[in-house]
Design an enzyme around this catalytic site. Structure first.
Site, PDB file in Angstrom:
ATOM      1  N   HIS A 115       0.777  -1.402   0.156  1.00 15.65           N
ATOM      2  CA  HIS A 115       0.176  -0.010  -0.109  1.00 15.65           C
ATOM      3  C   HIS A 115       0.825   1.300  -0.004  1.00 15.65           C
ATOM      4  O   HIS A 115       1.129   1.859   0.812  1.00 15.65           O
ATOM      5  CB  HIS A 115      -1.080   0.156   1.384  1.00 15.65           C
ATOM      6  CG  HIS A 115      -1.617  -0.808   1.391  1.00 15.65           C
ATOM      7  ND1 HIS A 115      -3.109  -1.004   1.300  1.00 15.65           N
ATOM      8  CD2 HIS A 115      -2.014  -2.234   1.477  1.00 15.65           C
ATOM      9  CE1 HIS A 115      -3.780  -2.439   0.973  1.00 15.65           C
ATOM     10  NE2 HIS A 115      -2.813  -3.129   1.489  1.00 15.65           N
ATOM     11  N   LYS A 168      -6.210  -4.952  -9.724  1.00 12.43           N
ATOM     12  CA  LYS A 168      -6.008  -5.382  -7.498  1.00 12.43           C
ATOM     13  C   LYS A 168      -7.964  -5.740  -7.407  1.00 12.43           C
ATOM     14  O   LYS A 168      -8.474  -4.286  -8.047  1.00 12.43           O
ATOM     15  CB  LYS A 168      -5.609  -4.937  -7.253  1.00 12.43           C
ATOM     16  CG  LYS A 168      -5.899  -4.847  -5.664  1.00 12.43           C
ATOM     17  CD  LYS A 168      -5.811  -6.196  -4.905  1.00 12.43           C
ATOM     18  CE  LYS A 168      -6.235  -6.660  -3.715  1.00 12.43           C
ATOM     19  NZ  LYS A 168      -5.466  -5.297  -2.771  1.00 12.43           N
ATOM     20  N   HIS A 223      -3.434 -12.809   1.181  1.00 10.14           N
ATOM     21  CA  HIS A 223      -3.890 -13.389   2.164  1.00 10.14           C
ATOM     22  C   HIS A 223      -4.472 -14.675   2.652  1.00 10.14           C
ATOM     23  O   HIS A 223      -5.629 -14.809   2.499  1.00 10.14           O
ATOM     24  CB  HIS A 223      -5.545 -12.616   2.751  1.00 10.14           C
ATOM     25  CG  HIS A 223      -4.866 -10.785   2.670  1.00 10.14           C
ATOM     26  ND1 HIS A 223      -3.559 -10.303   3.872  1.00 10.14           N
ATOM     27  CD2 HIS A 223      -5.269 -10.100   1.725  1.00 10.14           C
ATOM     28  CE1 HIS A 223      -3.662  -9.182   3.423  1.00 10.14           C
ATOM     29  NE2 HIS A 223      -4.502  -8.436   2.433  1.00 10.14           N
ATOM     30  N   HIS A 258      -9.604  -0.949   7.367  1.00  9.54           N
ATOM     31  CA  HIS A 258     -10.630  -0.545   6.300  1.00  9.54           C
ATOM     32  C   HIS A 258     -11.842  -0.338   7.184  1.00  9.54           C
ATOM     33  O   HIS A 258     -13.090  -0.186   6.594  1.00  9.54           O
ATOM     34  CB  HIS A 258     -11.255  -2.656   6.672  1.00  9.54           C
ATOM     35  CG  HIS A 258     -10.153  -3.484   6.111  1.00  9.54           C
ATOM     36  ND1 HIS A 258     -10.009  -3.271   4.373  1.00  9.54           N
ATOM     37  CD2 HIS A 258      -9.044  -3.701   6.159  1.00  9.54           C
ATOM     38  CE1 HIS A 258      -9.253  -4.425   4.319  1.00  9.54           C
ATOM     39  NE2 HIS A 258      -8.479  -4.113   5.589  1.00  9.54           N
TER      40      HIS A 258
END
Length: 567
Positions: A136, A217, A272, A320
């Site tokens: 990120h 993505k 993940h 998030h």
């Protein structure tokens, strides 16, 4: 011939065939398999040493000799553990073998001349620069942290500390991709940006690839529905770029089987798998049995320790954009964090069923700890599971080759850049990391980027020698101005190169083209291509691979930790 005893020889020229070297304070030992140097003909620089005119240095001109040589290095890579000299010309590796003066020395394959610089690597370990493919881009200060940990290539998305970038690795839209490509010119590290792939219609995805995105993505926070997955993969197939996916934790638009069906046996990089970063709950881990899925996991859950679970809830809430006062947000976060699947993650890495390790930088992961945590995990697995087949006392080469591939060659293969970076091999960009064995995986000694040192441990600049305190990482000449652009690479798609993005944005860096992404399978993941039959109990979260229950205990102490970070 007079022979040196092994202790004196190792102190002068480093260890040789059959010698073992301990990695940091772990229980991992690397054993040298082959030595390309020649006994009695080793080269070494210094007062009274070999690399002098008419001795180990010849009189060749620049066309014949290398720009830089690393002498007597222990090279650790996916393909082996050897001792050799490394020759670099024009920023690329041109030789791995025996360096010296061919006029008077036998077996010389790397020529040293008046135009050659030297890095003494006797007793030191050289690895390929690490590749982090889950970044990120939240702040540019990440780059120095990544470099000083041994990373030389970053792939991911973001535009700074926006809410979207804090949660997802997407650089969305033509304008932001253009600005980030221009910003990358000023950063002394290889970079590729992934665009936002969450769209059920192809036009905006095609625009981003033309704008310079290395790939796309798909993320649940933007939408990871079957329609977006199918559309994104269709575009990727047409333009030969990779798709990374963070699947639907809440199973709102379908379950794992729905996502697998939408993928339609096409190649995809799955983030993940497993950890606690997100994805179909509770069984996203099953996806590592598929040959078309290239699985990675991120460093905050590696290795599984007594503190792993406790730290994740708060991380989840922040990254998030969740509200700790809303029960549904708490439930969302808690659904991701499962002790059983986190424990299984360690074992699946050790089996070679999970192929890559990345950071998830500042978004539930630490950009400077991917290499560190990779080797902590390898150490933990050796203690808990014993030696791998082919390894023995003071020889963990099989395990070491497996784990180093997770953050070097396999990410490079996955994202179509293995022709440029990812290993210590002839022809590739000279992105190399030099380690003292006692600091291996923790604190590199120096980082070579495109053939020039860009970051190094350095003492007081006003001192009479380079070593007096305070000693810390400082950027070197290779990280400045035009030298930086001549030694770093920006990775883009072929289509963006063809439409003139480099010229239109006036990019000055080396340009690498992502290619051959769409036919890669898990079989191509080096030393990490196991495809076990996976089962996850939906009630207890127990994980089985080929019928074997995957259970390991969290550890309370890890190596490569406090004793290295007191100051």
């Amino acid at each position: 011939m007079n022979m040196l005893n092994k202790k004196i020889y190792a102190e002068m020229y480093g260890p040789t065939v059959g010698d073992s070297v301990r990695l940091a304070d772990t229980d991992l030992w690397v054993k040298i398999e082959k030595d390309f140097t020649i006994y009695g003909e080793e080269v070494k620089f210094g007062g009274g040493k070999v690399i002098r005119d008419g001795m180990g240095q010849g009189q060749m001109n620049n066309k014949e000799c290398v720009d830089l040589v690393l002498t007597n290095a222990i090279i650790i890579d996916y393909w082996g553990v050897i001792k050799a000299d490394i020759g670099i010309n024009n920023g690329r590796i041109v030789g791995i073998g025996k360096s010296g003066n061919p006029d008077i020395q036998p077996g010389v394959t790397i020529y040293i001349g008046p135009g050659t610089e030297v890095i003494s690597a006797e007793g030191k370990i050289v690895t390929a620069g690490g590749i982090d493919v889950h970044v990120h881009f939240i702040c540019p200060q990440q780059i120095e942290e990544a470099l000083s940990s041994g990373m030389t290539t970053l792939i991911g998305g973001g535009t700074g500390p926006t809410t979207g970038s804090n949660a997802t690795t997407c650089t969305p839209g033509v304008w932001f991709i253009s600005r980030m490509l221009q910003a990358a010119d000023a950063l002394p590290i290889n970079i590729g940006f992934t665009g936002k792939g969450s769209s059920a219609l192809p036009e905006s995805l095609i625009e981003q690839i033309h704008a310079g995105a290395i790939g796309l993505k798909v993320h649940e926070d933007w939408g990871a529905t079957p329609a977006t997955i199918d559309c994104c993969l269709n575009v990727a197939d047409n333009f030969d770029v990779q798709v990374s996916i963070h699947t639907d934790t809440l199973n709102e638009s379908g379950f794992l089987e729905t996502t697998i069906s939408a993928i339609k046996n096409r190649t995809i990089h799955a983030y993940h798998v497993e950890g606690a970063g997100g994805g179909h709950s509770p069984d996203i881990i099953r996806i590592c049995e598929l040959n078309n899925v290239l699985p990675s996991s991120t460093n905050p859950t590696l290795p599984y320790t007594i503190n792993t679970v406790d730290e994740h809830l708060d991380m989840m809430m922040v990254c998030h954009n969740l509200n700790c006062n809303l029960p549904e947000d708490i439930a969302f976060a808690e659904s991701r964090i499962r002790r059983e699947t986190i424990a299984a993650e360690d074992i699946l890495h050790d089996l070679g069923a999970l192929s890559m390790i990345s950071s998830d930088s500042q978004a539930m992961g630490r950009i400077g700890e991917t290499i560190l945590r990779t080797w902590q995990t390898a150490h933990k697995m050796k203690l808990q599971r014993g030696s791998l087949l082919g390894d023995d006392q003071y020889n963990d080469n099989t395990r070491i080759k497996r784990y180093i591939a997770k953050y070097t060659i396999n990410p490079a293969i996955t994202h179509g850049i293995a022709h440029e970076v990812g290993s210590v091999e002839i022809g590739k960009l000279a992105d190399l990391v030099l380690w003292s064995p006692v600091f291996f995986g923790v604190k590199p000694e120096l980082i070579v980027k495109g053939g020039m040192i860009v970051s190094s441990v350095m003492g007081d600049p006003n001192a009479s020698i380079p070593t007096p305190q305070p000693v810390y990482y400082r950027l070197m000449f290779g990280s400045y101005d035009l030298a930086k652009c001549a030694t770093r690479m920006t990775f883009i798609s072929q289509s963006s190169y063809d439409v003139g993005v480099v010229e239109n944005l006036r990019l000055n860096s080396l340009i690498g083209i992502s290619k051959r992404c769409r036919n890669i399978k898990k079989d191509h993941m080096i030393n990490n291509n196991l495809k076990p039959v996976m089962e996850v109990d939906p009630q207890t979260y127990e994980v089985r691979a080929n019928g074997e229950l995957l259970v390991c205990e969290p550890v309370s102490v890890v190596p490569m930790s406090q004793r290295y970070f007191l100051f």
